[in-house]
Enzyme design. Structure first.
Site, PDB file in Angstrom:
ATOM      1  N   LYS A 193       0.820  -1.204   0.000  1.00 34.07           N
ATOM      2  CA  LYS A 193       0.000   0.000   0.000  1.00 34.07           C
ATOM      3  C   LYS A 193       0.865   1.271   0.000  1.00 34.07           C
ATOM      4  O   LYS A 193       0.427   2.317  -0.465  1.00 34.07           O
ATOM      5  CB  LYS A 193      -0.928   0.020   1.209  1.00 34.07           C
TER       6      LYS A 193
HETATM    7  C1  LIG Z   1      -4.227  -4.768   0.087  1.00 29.29           C
HETATM    8  C2  LIG Z   1      -3.413  -5.998   0.007  1.00 29.29           C
HETATM    9  C3  LIG Z   1      -3.667  -6.985  -0.965  1.00 29.29           C
HETATM   10  C4  LIG Z   1      -4.836  -6.880  -1.925  1.00 29.29           C
HETATM   11  O1  LIG Z   1      -4.687  -5.836  -2.853  1.00 29.29           O
HETATM   12  P1  LIG Z   1      -5.960  -5.287  -3.642  1.00 29.29           P
HETATM   13  O2  LIG Z   1      -5.473  -4.109  -4.394  1.00 29.29           O
HETATM   14  O3  LIG Z   1      -6.964  -4.919  -2.584  1.00 29.29           O
HETATM   15  O4  LIG Z   1      -6.456  -6.382  -4.511  1.00 29.29           O
HETATM   16  C5  LIG Z   1      -2.831  -8.068  -1.013  1.00 29.29           C
HETATM   17  N1  LIG Z   1      -1.812  -8.216  -0.145  1.00 29.29           N
HETATM   18  C6  LIG Z   1      -1.541  -7.304   0.808  1.00 29.29           C
HETATM   19  C7  LIG Z   1      -0.424  -7.544   1.746  1.00 29.29           C
HETATM   20  C8  LIG Z   1      -2.321  -6.160   0.910  1.00 29.29           C
HETATM   21  O5  LIG Z   1      -2.051  -5.248   1.852  1.00 29.29           O
END
Ligand SMILES: *Cc1c(COP(=O)(O)O)cnc(C)c1O
Length: 496
Positions: free
Chosen positions: A112
Site C-alpha cells: 500500500k
Molecule cells: C491490500 C493488500 C492486498 C490486496 O490488494 P488489492 O489491491 O486490494 O487487490 C494483497 N496483499 C496485501 C499484503 C495487501 O495489503
C-alpha cells in the site's frame, strides 16, 4: 485527458477533480475516458531509468492537469526517502524465468505504501485546485495494510485529517499495533465490531450521505478517500508493472516486446486492475493471474461470470485479502462494457439487492482473454511458504504465498511457461505466526516480537526496523464501536 464515472458516462472531469473527490456523487468510480497508449520505444526508454524517473514518465500520461514540476516534486517526495531499498520496487529472481516483485520496502512494509506515499502529494495538489481552502477529511476502511499506510502518508500533512476504521478481530496483531500506535496530530483510529466489508460499507455510506456532506461543508471540510476507489491510489500502482517489465529487459530475461504474465494476490481488485491498465496501455502481457485465498469470490467470477457475495466470510492468514466485495472490479467491467454506465448500474444494483450478478457471455470472454484465476486455503498457503523457502531460500508472507501457490497450479495445469512476475505485497514479518507455521515451526509464544526474532534466526532474513522499533510501544487508540456508530465517531473525531 479526462475522467468519467462508471455510473454516469456523460460526466467529464479532470484528474484533480477525480482525486480530490475520491468517488463520484452518484456512487460511481472515476475512470479515464481513454487509456493512453505507449510504444515499444517508450518502454525501452524506461530500462536505464530509476524508479522515480519511470514513475514520472508513466504518471504524466494520466495526470495531465499536473505540471511537470509538480510531478517531479511529488514523486521525489514519495519515493526518495521512505523506502529502504534503493530500487524502491526490486525484482528478485526466484528461479528460471519466475520473478518476485517486492512492493513492501516502504515505511509500513506492505505494498500500500507504493500508492499511499504518493497520494498525499497528489491529493493536496488536487485539493488546492478544486476545493478552495477546505480541509480534506480522509476516511479509510481497512483490512489491515491500507490503514497504516494511509496514516503514515497523511500524518501531519497540512490541510488534512485522517480517520481509519478497521475490523477489530480481522487484522494481524502487528497490523493492529502499527495502527493503534500511530503518531501525528491529525490522525484518528477506531476498531469496529464487524468485518472489512462492514467497515467499507459504513465508510461508503457516510461518504455519500448528503446530510453528512453538508455538515462538513458548514465546517469548511470535504471528504476524500484514500481507499483504492480513489484514482490517486490506482495510478501510482500502474508504474511498477512497467518498472518490473523494464527490469526484466535489463536482466536479459526477455527482449522488449515479449509477453510476460503477472500473478497478483488480490482482495479489492486494485493492484491487479493497475496491471490491466498497464496491459491496455501496451505493456506486453500474456495473462493476469488473479490469486485469492478462501474468500474466492473472484476465482468463481473469473471462471464462470457469476459474482456472488452471499457466502461464508473466512478469516484467513492473509487478512488483507479477506474481502467479498471487490470494489475495483466495477472499473474493469465499465471498460469491458464499452463505457456503458447503464449496464454497470444494473449489475451493481443487482449486487446490492440480490447479492449477486452475472455478466454477459461476451463480457466473460473478454475477461477470460486477459485474466486467469485461482485460490488456495490457509493450509496450502503455509505449505507453499515452507516449500518456497526450502527450495529457493525465499521467505514470503502469506499473501505472497497465496500468489505463489496459485501461480504454480496455473503453470502446472495450463503448461504456460511464459516468463512471469509474481507480485509480493507484504514483508513476512507482518505475519510472523503464519510464516513460522509455514516453515514447520509452531509459534512458541503469543508475543509478536519474540516470534519476529524466532523467524529472523530461522530464516536468516533480517526483520525490518520499522516493525522491530514498535517493540514496547503503547497503543494510543483503543476505541471499539458498533457498525452503526461510525458516523458519530467521525463527527466526534472531527470535533463537529
Ligand atoms: C491490500 C493488500 C492486498 C490486496 O490488494 P488489492 O489491491 O486490494 O487487490 C494483497 N496483499 C496485501 C499484503 C495487501 O495489503
Amino acid at each position: 485527458m479526462n475522467y468519467t464515472s462508471t455510473r454516469n458516462n456523460t460526466l467529464s472531469v479532470s484528474s484533480s477533480f477525480a482525486i480530490a473527490n475520491g468517488i463520484s456523487t452518484e456512487g460511481g468510480l472515476f475512470v479515464p475516458t481513454d487509456i493512453p497508449k505507449v510504444t515499444a520505444d517508450f518502454i525501452e526508454s524506461l530500462v536505464p531509468m530509476t524508479y522515480i524517473e519511470r514513475a514520472r514518465k508513466v504518471l504524466s500520461l494520466y495526470l495531465t492537469d499536473f505540471t511537470d514540476e509538480e510531478i517531479d516534486e511529488d514523486t521525489l517526495g514519495a519515493y526518495s526517502t521512505g523506502f529502504t531499498h534503493e530500487k524502491v520496487a526490486p525484482l528478485v529472481n526466484l528461479h528460471d524465468n519466475i520473478n518476485i516483485l517486492e512492493l513492501w520496502h516502504g515505511p509500513t512494509c506492505a505494498f500500500k505504501d507504493m500508492a499511499l506515499q504518493l497520494l498525499p502529494y497528489l491529493l493536496t495538489g488536487s485539493a488546492e485546485r478544486m476545493s478552495d481552502g477546505k480541509e480534506t477529511v480522509i476516511l479509510v476502511a481497512t483490512s489491515g495494510d491500507t490503514g497504516k499506510a494511509a496514516l503514515e502518508g497523511f500524518k501531519d500533512v497540512p490541510g488534512t485529517k485522517i480517520l481509519v476504521f478497521y475490523p477489530s478481530e480481522g487484522v494481524s496483531a502487528m497490523q493492529k499495533l502499527q495502527m493503534t500506535t500511530q503518531q501525528g496530530s491529525n490522525v484518528g483510529v477506531c476498531a469496529i465490531k464487524g468485518n472489512f466489508d462492514d467497515a467499507q460499507t459504513g465508510v461508503k455510506t457516510i461518504f455519500t450521505d448528503p446530510a453528512v456532506k453538508e455538515k462538513l461543508l458548514n465546517n469548511n471540510m470535504a471528504f476524500s478517500s484514500a481507499n483504492s476507489i480513489n484514482w490517486g491510489r490506482l495510478v501510482p500502482q500502474i508504474v511498477y508493472y512497467f518498472s518490473a517489465y523494464a527490469d526484466m529487459i535489463a536482466s536479459g530475461q526477455i527482449v522488449n516486446g515479449e509477453k510476460i504474465n503477472f500473478t497478483v494476490p488480490t482482495g479489492n481488485f486494485g493492484n491487479i486492475l493497475a496491471a490491466y491498465y498497464a496491459m491496455e496501455m501496451g505493456l506486453p502481457v500474456n495473462k493476469l493471474i488473479c490469486a485469492s485465498n478462501a474468500n474466492n469470490v473472484l476465482t468463481e467470477f473469473i471462471n464462470t461470470g457469476r459474482y456472488n457475495r452471499v457466502r461464508q466470510f473466512h478469516t484467513t492468514v492473509s487478512p488483507s485479502m479477506d474481502i467479498l466485495v471487490s470494489s475495483n472490479l466495477e472499473r474493469l467491467l465499465f471498460h469491458l462494457s464499452g463505457d456503458n454506465s447503464e449496464e454497470i448500474k444494473a449489475l451493481f444494483s443487482a449486487l446490492s439487492e440480490k447479492g449477486e450478478y452475472t455478466v454477459s457471455d461476451e463480457m466473460l470472454m473478454k475477461i477470460q482473454k486477459a485474466f486467469a484465476a485461482g485460490c488456495c486455503d490457509d493450509t496450502d498457503t503455509k505449505k507453499t511458504i515452507g516449500e518456497t523457502f526450502n527450495s529457493y531460500n525465499y521467505l514470503s508472507d502469506p499473501h505472497t504465498g497465496v500468489a505463489i501457490n496459485v501461480y504454480n497450479e496455473y503453470r502446472a495445469s495450463t503448461g504456460d511457461n511464459t516468463p512471469t512476475v509474481i507480485v509480493s505485497t507484504a514483508s513476512p514479518y507482518k505475519f510472523s505466526p503464519a510464516v513460522l507455521e509455514g516453515l514447520g515451526e509452531a509459534p512458541s509464544s503469543d508475543d509478536e516480537f519474540e516470534l519476529m526474532s524466532a523467524l529472523d534466526s530461522i530464516s536468516g532474513v533480517p526483520a525490518p526496523a520499522k516493525l522491530t522499533e514498535l517493540w514496547g510501544a503503547k497503543p494510543r487508540f483503543t476505541d471499539i464501536c458498533e457498525k452503526d456508530e461510525m458516523q458519530g465517531i467521525v463527527f466526534s473525531m472531527l470535533g463537529i
